[in-house]
Design an enzyme around this catalytic site. Structure first.
Site, PDB file in Angstrom:
ATOM      1  N   ASN A   1       1.574  12.980  14.289  1.00  0.00           N
ATOM      2  CA  ASN A   1       1.967  12.252  15.550  1.00  0.00           C
ATOM      3  C   ASN A   1       2.535  12.998  16.384  1.00  0.00           C
ATOM      4  O   ASN A   1       3.396  12.373  17.325  1.00  0.00           O
ATOM      5  CB  ASN A   1       2.786  10.940  15.052  1.00  0.00           C
ATOM      6  CG  ASN A   1       1.812  10.160  14.080  1.00  0.00           C
ATOM      7  OD1 ASN A   1       0.644  10.350  13.797  1.00  0.00           O
ATOM      8  ND2 ASN A   1       2.382   9.071  13.682  1.00  0.00           N
TER       9      ASN A   1
ATOM     10  N   HIS B   1       5.209   3.095   2.837  1.00  0.00           N
ATOM     11  CA  HIS B   1       4.172   3.942   3.543  1.00  0.00           C
ATOM     12  C   HIS B   1       2.919   4.298   2.359  1.00  0.00           C
ATOM     13  O   HIS B   1       1.884   3.795   2.836  1.00  0.00           O
ATOM     14  CB  HIS B   1       4.774   5.364   3.743  1.00  0.00           C
ATOM     15  CG  HIS B   1       3.947   6.261   4.653  1.00  0.00           C
ATOM     16  ND1 HIS B   1       3.138   7.018   4.047  1.00  0.00           N
ATOM     17  CD2 HIS B   1       3.813   6.210   5.982  1.00  0.00           C
ATOM     18  CE1 HIS B   1       2.422   7.593   5.009  1.00  0.00           C
ATOM     19  NE2 HIS B   1       2.685   7.582   5.925  1.00  0.00           N
TER      20      HIS B   1
ATOM     21  N   ASP C   1       1.858  10.544  -1.559  1.00  0.00           N
ATOM     22  CA  ASP C   1       2.612   9.714  -0.804  1.00  0.00           C
ATOM     23  C   ASP C   1       3.855   9.342  -1.321  1.00  0.00           C
ATOM     24  O   ASP C   1       4.390  10.117  -2.380  1.00  0.00           O
ATOM     25  CB  ASP C   1       1.617   8.446  -0.314  1.00  0.00           C
ATOM     26  CG  ASP C   1       2.096   8.023   1.126  1.00  0.00           C
ATOM     27  OD1 ASP C   1       3.265   7.719   1.500  1.00  0.00           O
ATOM     28  OD2 ASP C   1       1.084   8.583   2.066  1.00  0.00           O
TER      29      ASP C   1
END
Length: 322
Positions: free
Chosen positions: A177, A86, A49
């Site tokens: 998404n 995030h 990430d």
């Protein structure tokens, strides 16, 4: 021209200080109900990430190391700090420790390996991610968690994931998404759409399917992805929404499942066997399989499934095809 992968788009709902609670998403998948059996101790989760706030009081004792593969901090491999937020949020959902303050993660005694493959802008080259996967393999991670994606099917990325799975590493990815709320249409984001990964879609805290969650035949399970409270930058907390928030619930759940199953079966389990143990801990929500796969991850095993822990299963090979 170089191609890039990005954090799965997410929405920051609020930032907070002075939190003390078990997040509702952690409760929804029933994690607290099995903490008397396991809290994931000794399980190593590689989080690919934007890095992590390594000084966060809920995370600092769970982090066992990491590496930076991005251009942040001049490319210094030893600096895997999060400038985006995030990655820190994802880490907290997986393994925020139990310390009588802040939040607590799904597997509060699991170890976090911080693999920074996305920079402060939330963007990463495919090479960074591929190298990050190989690093996680070298470090003998039990689980790789990736809340990132892009539209391109890159063979080298797919090959790296196959290698991880061949090494019995569970690879968990956000489904994406780009959903339109219509299960008759397909939306694909990679690596979440690869057959070898555990692709996680999103539901809200009332168990309804999230309008934004991708629908396709590769979705394996769903987990909470709306209004998710977790750790954030500068020792703070934030509420975020997105399938990026769903995936770490499953990564944490797998840390609990693997620790418990290895002790229960008294042997190491293969990646397909562990996948089977995850799927046995799901409940259908009544949505299309393209939206929810096998259903919501639900860690308390129903009465009629308790037989999976019988002696007869200790030596039986579970042949699972994704």
């Amino acid at each position: 021209m170089k191609q890039y992968v990005h954090v799965i788009p997410y929405k920051v709902i609020a930032e907070n200080e002075g939190i003390k609670e078990v997040p509702r998403g952690v409760e929804l998948i029933q994690a607290p109900e099995i903490w008397s059996e396991t809290k994931g101790k000794g399980m190593k989760v590689a989080v690919l990430d934007t890095g992590c706030d390594t000084a966060h009081p809920d995370l600092q004792d769970r982090i066992i190391g990491g590496k930076n593969f991005t251009d942040d901090d001049g490319g210094n491999p030893d600096r895997f700090h999060d400038y985006n937020g995030h990655g820190t949020h994802v880490c907290g959902t997986i393994a925020a420790q139990e310390n009588d303050t802040g939040v607590i993660g799904v597997a509060p005694e699991a170890d976090l390996l911080i693999v920074k493959v996305l920079n402060k802008a939330g963007s990463g080259q495919y090479e960074w991610i591929i190298n990050g996967i190989h690093y996680a393999i070298e470090q003998k991670a039990d689980i790789i968690s990736m809340s990132l994606g892009g539209p391109a099917d890159v063979p080298e990325l797919h090959d790296a994931i196959k290698t991880a799975v061949e090494n019995n590493i569970l690879v968990v990815c956000a489904a994406g998404n780009e959903g339109d709320g219509d299960d008759s249409t397909n939306e694909y984001a990679y690596p979440g759409a690869y057959n070898e990964v555990i692709s996680v879609g999103a539901i809200n805290l009332e168990r309804g399917s999230s309008d934004f969650t991708n629908s396709n035949n590769e979705v394996d399970v769903v987990a909470p992805g709306e209004k998710i409270l977790s750790t954030y930058l500068n020792g703070k907390y934030a509420t975020l929404s997105g399938t990026s928030m769903s995936a770490p619930h499953v990564s944490g759940a797998l840390a609990l499942i693997k620790d418990y199953s290895v002790r229960q079966f008294e042997r190491s389990l293969s990646e397909p066997e562990l996948y089977a143990q995850l799927i046995k801990r799901t409940i259908p929500l009544g949505n299309s399989p393209k939206l929810e796969g096998n259903g919501l991850v639900y860690l308390t095993v129903p009465e009629h499934l308790s037989r999976i822990f019988d002696e007869s299963f200790k030596t039986r090979m579970l042949d699972t095809v994704y």
